[in-house]
Write an enzyme that holds these catalytic residues in place. Structure first.
Site, PDB file in Angstrom:
ATOM      1  N   ASP A   1       0.843  -1.200   0.000  1.00  0.00           N
ATOM      2  CA  ASP A   1       0.000   0.000   0.000  1.00  0.00           C
ATOM      3  C   ASP A   1       0.880   1.253   0.000  1.00  0.00           C
ATOM      4  O   ASP A   1       0.600   2.231  -0.691  1.00  0.00           O
ATOM      5  CB  ASP A   1      -0.905  -0.015   1.230  1.00  0.00           C
ATOM      6  CG  ASP A   1      -1.671  -1.317   1.333  1.00  0.00           C
ATOM      7  OD1 ASP A   1      -2.702  -1.452   0.666  1.00  0.00           O
ATOM      8  OD2 ASP A   1      -1.209  -2.231   2.050  1.00  0.00           O
TER       9      ASP A   1
ATOM     10  N   HIS B   1      -4.457  -3.601   5.931  1.00  0.00           N
ATOM     11  CA  HIS B   1      -4.186  -3.847   4.512  1.00  0.00           C
ATOM     12  C   HIS B   1      -5.494  -4.243   3.855  1.00  0.00           C
ATOM     13  O   HIS B   1      -5.854  -5.411   3.779  1.00  0.00           O
ATOM     14  CB  HIS B   1      -3.141  -4.945   4.307  1.00  0.00           C
ATOM     15  CG  HIS B   1      -3.084  -5.398   2.875  1.00  0.00           C
ATOM     16  ND1 HIS B   1      -2.642  -4.571   1.867  1.00  0.00           N
ATOM     17  CD2 HIS B   1      -3.458  -6.539   2.280  1.00  0.00           C
ATOM     18  CE1 HIS B   1      -2.748  -5.210   0.712  1.00  0.00           C
ATOM     19  NE2 HIS B   1      -3.247  -6.406   0.930  1.00  0.00           N
TER      20      HIS B   1
END
Ligand code: NAI
Length: 327
Positions: A161, A189
């Site tokens: 990310d 996540h």
């Protein structure tokens, strides 16, 4: 020359495994002077073990100077023996039509067993990275199943990310991705993660000021980073693998070798920092030095950021709640 270290990788015959093992063996993760022994775990099914044999043949055929041993395993109790690093990649991601409770219970079983095995046989300093989804909650389960190991040594992968966010900012500003500093990703996540460039700089200049567009942040940047995994599945027909493996290399390399003051994102068990309940496996900005990570503290959290953090925290608390009975 250095003493070899043991690196366990689960899901070793999968997509991410195929993009990961060769880079670990070539020294990209732990340094070009660090010999490694790979301890590879796959499910006992014949097809998976056969595929693992094929991957091992290819690893052998690379003749990597740093790769001094390769082991194939079907049981975490042998795969994790004395391991110094464990990359837990294999898991059961959510399939079409799969109920949440089913997903959590299958992974609860996998990560409880693997946490117990780490607890029983791994190096007392083992550093664990969970990649397999749902990564934060799987890391939390493994940590809870390993009471004799330091909780801080269990981490979840938010680095993909982080790297996705950096790449979007580079494209937006027209600056090289390597010039971006002080980027943070908070939380889970999952599409709820909060990628935060309020503190980011390029050549000392504020990224927020350079972009100066809150609507872009809210309506383009955050959804693009949050839904990037789905966009890759839609385009490729398979989930991101090379970029996930790359992020795993980045995460472990930075943890082991340090970041020289640079901020990176790791999913780590909270000690209450930024009001996150203790033990929550949460994405935080960290710096790494001497094999330890340290949360970047004292950052101001404005109303919009707090709202984003609350949302991703609520999702994580829900997942944590859903596995309570499995612990
Ligand atoms: P894959 O399906 O190609 O490979 C997974 C492998 O794990 C399979 O070979 C399977 O046999 C093995 N496996 C399953 N359960 C296992 C167990 N209990 N012990 C050992 N091996 C086991 O999947 P891929 O693409 O390699 O992805 C792996 C995981 O990583 C998935 O859960 C995926 O959702 C996740 N992922 C996480 C990302 C992150 O940023 N945290 C990014 C991309 C993927």
């Amino acid at each position: 020359s250095k003493k070899p270290v043991r690196v366990a990788v689960t899901g070793a015959a999968g997509q991410i495994g195929y993009a990961l093992l060769f880079r670990i063996a070539s020294g990209e993760m732990l340094g070009k002077d660090q010999p490694v022994i790979l301890q590879l775990l796959e499910v006992p099914m014949e097809k998976a073990q056969e595929a693992l044999k094929g991957v091992i043949m290819e690893l052998e055929d690379c003749a990597f100077p740093l790769l001094v041993g390769i082991e194939a395993h079907s049981d975490p109790m042998t795969a994790f023996k004395d391991t110094d690093y464990a990359l837990l990649v294999g898991s059961r991601p959510r399939g079409p039509g799969m109920e949440r409770a089913e997903l959590l219970s299958i992974n609860g079983a996998i990560f409880t067993a693997q946490g117990k095995a780490l607890n029983a046989v791994a190096s007392r300093d083992v550093r664990v990275l969970v990649v397999g989804n749902p990564a934060n909650t799987n890391a939390y389960i493994a940590m809870k199943a390993a009471p004799d190991l330091p909780a801080k040594n269990f981490t979840a992968m938010l680095r993909l990310d982080h790297n996705r966010a950096a790449s979007q900012i580079a494209a937006k500003t027209g600056k090289p991705v390597a010039a971006i500093e002080k980027l943070a990703v908070w939380g889970n996540h999952s599409p709820t993660m909060y990628a935060d460039y309020r503190f980011a700089t390029i050549g000392g200049e504020s990224v927020k000021d350079m972009i100066n567009d809150e609507a872009w942040n809210r309506d383009v940047f955050l959804p693009t980073v949050g839904k990037r995994g789905a966009a890759i599945i839609a385009a490729r027909g398979l989930s991101s693998a090379a970029s996930a493996a790359n992020a795993a290399i980045d995460h472990m390399r930075d943890w082991a070798l340090g970041t020289n003051g640079a901020w990176v994102t790791m999913g780590i068990p909270s000690n209450g920092e930024y009001g996150i309940p203790a033990e929550t496996m949460f994405g935080y900005p960290v710096t790494c030095e001497g094999g330890e990570y340290k949360i970047v503290e004292g950052l101001a959290i404005d109303a919009f950021s707090q709202e984003c953090i609350n949302k991703t925290l609520a999702e994580l608390e829900g997942e944590k709640d859903g596995v309570k009975h499995l612990l």
